[in-house]
Write an enzyme that holds these catalytic residues in place. Structure first.
Site, PDB file in Angstrom:
ATOM      1  N   CYS A 114      77.892 -99.509 -50.813  1.00  6.55           N
ATOM      2  CA  CYS A 114      76.581 -99.472 -50.171  1.00  6.55           C
ATOM      3  C   CYS A 114      75.556-100.334 -50.896  1.00  6.55           C
ATOM      4  CB  CYS A 114      76.077 -98.033 -50.067  1.00  6.55           C
ATOM      5  SG  CYS A 114      75.933 -97.188 -51.654  1.00  6.55           S
ATOM      6  N   ASP A 138      76.640 -93.743 -61.981  1.00  4.94           N
ATOM      7  CA  ASP A 138      77.224 -93.431 -60.672  1.00  4.94           C
ATOM      8  C   ASP A 138      78.654 -92.905 -60.804  1.00  4.94           C
ATOM      9  OD1 ASP A 138      78.015 -93.337 -58.055  1.00  4.94           O
ATOM     10  OD2 ASP A 138      77.919 -95.489 -57.715  1.00  4.94           O
ATOM     11  N   ASP A 139      78.900 -91.735 -60.227  1.00  6.60           N
ATOM     12  CA  ASP A 139      80.216 -91.108 -60.346  1.00  6.60           C
ATOM     13  C   ASP A 139      81.244 -91.676 -59.369  1.00  6.60           C
ATOM     14  OD1 ASP A 139      79.366 -89.319 -62.349  1.00  6.60           O
ATOM     15  OD2 ASP A 139      78.529 -87.960 -60.854  1.00  6.60           O
ATOM     16  N   GLN A 140      80.788 -92.403 -58.362  1.00  9.22           N
ATOM     17  CA  GLN A 140      81.702 -92.856 -57.313  1.00  9.22           C
ATOM     18  C   GLN A 140      82.260 -94.252 -57.541  1.00  9.22           C
ATOM     19  OE1 GLN A 140      78.500 -91.860 -54.446  1.00  9.22           O
ATOM     20  NE2 GLN A 140      80.132 -90.999 -53.200  1.00  9.22           N
ATOM     21  N   GLU A 182      82.975 -89.633 -46.767  1.00  5.19           N
ATOM     22  CA  GLU A 182      82.732 -89.078 -48.095  1.00  5.19           C
ATOM     23  C   GLU A 182      81.247 -88.903 -48.393  1.00  5.19           C
ATOM     24  OE1 GLU A 182      83.739 -90.010 -52.815  1.00  5.19           O
ATOM     25  OE2 GLU A 182      84.268 -91.473 -51.276  1.00  5.19           O
ATOM     26  N   ILE A 183      80.447 -89.951 -48.131  1.00  5.05           N
ATOM     27  CA  ILE A 183      79.017 -89.873 -48.420  1.00  5.05           C
ATOM     28  C   ILE A 183      78.343 -88.834 -47.538  1.00  5.05           C
ATOM     29  CG2 ILE A 183      76.845 -91.161 -48.552  1.00  5.05           C
ATOM     30  CD1 ILE A 183      78.894 -92.016 -50.585  1.00  5.05           C
ATOM     31  N   GLN A 209      85.675 -96.502 -56.234  1.00  8.31           N
ATOM     32  CA  GLN A 209      85.505 -97.668 -55.373  1.00  8.31           C
ATOM     33  C   GLN A 209      86.191 -98.901 -55.961  1.00  8.31           C
ATOM     34  OE1 GLN A 209      81.239 -97.407 -55.367  1.00  8.31           O
ATOM     35  NE2 GLN A 209      81.166 -96.266 -53.434  1.00  8.31           N
ATOM     36  N   GLY A 230      77.705 -88.511 -39.634  1.00  5.99           N
ATOM     37  CA  GLY A 230      78.774 -89.129 -40.428  1.00  5.99           C
ATOM     38  C   GLY A 230      79.552 -88.095 -41.199  1.00  5.99           C
TER      39      GLY A 230
END
Length: 412
Positions: free
Chosen positions: A50, A114-116, A192-193, A120, A189
């Site tokens: 994103c 950021d944990d994601q 995941e987000i 990614q 949506g």
């Protein structure tokens, strides 16, 4: 070191520029396939999140040197490289390696720590593997970066709060003095987000509804505390909602000004767009009572880590950077070591052939013993070659191997 990357992210590019270069999974797949046809490029990995799109590539010869990853990324997205060149950041060699190490553990993220991002980065590598686009150079680099990031996440507390995009959303609303407790919230949506955002809103006391397309009903995961509404009824539900969040990968707007205006009553509502490209038409902000936030809204949040902990993280990452640099410099000599050790094994077997004939073994047993002796001699020589690397400076080691290779050519 023939590694290059070009990235466009939140540091230089506003959301309206970033969304032009955002890539869906199918676009990434196409770009990776196309990379296999680029002369001089032997490996490619694409990261698209994103807040960033990055084109990573590697090569082996001089034809790679003239390639421009920013131009290739612009070409894949059908955009003018010249028009958007100021928004790109290009890195090469160890600068790129250092950047990926920091990126993978969240040190370069808009949401610090950021944990994601580690997931990614891993998914980007997986996608490149699936399209046979990645070579050993980028494969090893990305695996090393992910391993280093896991080490940092395990041993270093960069922050003491949740640093996901969804958590940042609630922090943003808090900063804007927007209450969630008791409010009716709709999340568009179910990815995941979207699920993380719904869970955060539930945790904050909101009455949360999540949209779902009918054909996905059976496979969908609905966060605890959420109720489901039909995606196609989202406009009908707008007037009843206080907070609306959208987080999809749709190439089209999930909410447009024209359709929303017909359903709204002018009451105050908060719209939060967590998607790139954007889910909500920007003109929605012009409607009476609407406050619209997008990914650029997070730039006003201050994310800071403990300086001492960041220093520890940098120390861990430096170790992995050095490990990768040594691997990269050494890898070209792996074939040389194999050549030397193979020649030594074959020569040893040949020298013992007469002696083996005197043992009275069957032909089959003698040949098997001869092969075993050759393999053992080859392994011993290879081990000695690799052992020299620990005793000599890199350049001296390479010279030594070159000399051994020339000597091996004269073995009989």
């Amino acid at each position: 070191m023939r590694i290059k990357m070009a990235g466009i992210d939140y540091r230089k590019a506003p959301v309206q520029v970033r969304e032009l270069f955002s890539m869906t999974a199918s676009v990434v797949e196409r770009a990776l396939k196309n990379s296999r046809e680029v002369k001089g490029m032997t490996g490619c990995v694409i990261i698209s999140t994103c807040n960033r799109t990055e084109y990573w590539m590697s090569g082996e010869d001089e034809s790679f040197d003239s390639l421009n990853p920013a131009a290739l990324l612009a070409q894949e997205k059908g955009q003018s490289f010249e028009a958007y060149e100021p928004y790109f950041t290009v890195r090469e060699g160890m600068e790129a390696v250092h950047y990926l190490m920091e990126l993978s553990c969240g040190l370069r993220s808009q949401i610090f720590g950021d944990d994601q991002i580690i997931t990614q980065v891993k998914h980007a590598l997986d996608a490149a593997r699936e399209q046979a686009a990645v070579d050993s150079v980028l494969e090893t680099l990305f695996r090393t970066a992910v391993t280093g990031a896991k080490k940092v996440k395990t041993e270093v507390l960069l922050t003491n709060v949740d640093r996901s995009v969804a958590a940042a959303m609630t922090l943003l609303l808090q900063k804007e003095q927007i209450l969630i407790q008791g409010k009716r919230c709709m999340v568009i949506g179910n990815g995941e987000i979207g699920r993380l955002a719904a869970a955060e809103l539930v945790k904050a006391g909101g009455e949360v509804f999540m949209t779902l397309r009918q054909y996905k009903t059976r496979e969908a995961i609905i966060p605890a505390g959420c109720r489901v509404i039909d995606y196609h009824a989202r406009y009908e539900q707008l007037a009843q909602m206080d907070i609306v969040v959208s987080a999809t990968v749709s190439p089209h707007y999930t909410l447009t000004k024209e359709k929303a205006e017909a359903c709204l009553d002018g009451g105050e509502k908060v719209f939060v767009d967590l998607a790139i490209p954007r889910d909500m038409e920007p003109e929605l902000s012009k409607l009476p009572g609407i406050k619209l936030y997008d990914m650029d809204s997070f730039s006003g949040l201050k994310y800071e880590g403990d300086v001492r902990q960041i220093a520890v993280a940098d120390g861990i990452l430096t170790k992995y950077e050095l490990e990768y640099e040594q691997w990269y410099e050494f890898r070209e000599y792996v074939p040389v070591v194999k050549e030397i050790s193979k020649a030594a094994g074959e020569d040893t077997s040949a020298r013992l052939r007469k002696e083996l004939k005197r043992l009275g073994l069957t032909l089959e047993a003698r040949e098997e013993l001869e092969r075993a002796i050759g393999r053992s001699a080859s392994k011993v020589v290879a081990k000695l070659c690799y052992g020299l690397r620990e005793e000599l400076e890199p350049e001296a080691w390479k010279l030594c191997l070159d000399g051994l290779r020339r000597s091996a050519e004269h073995l009989e």
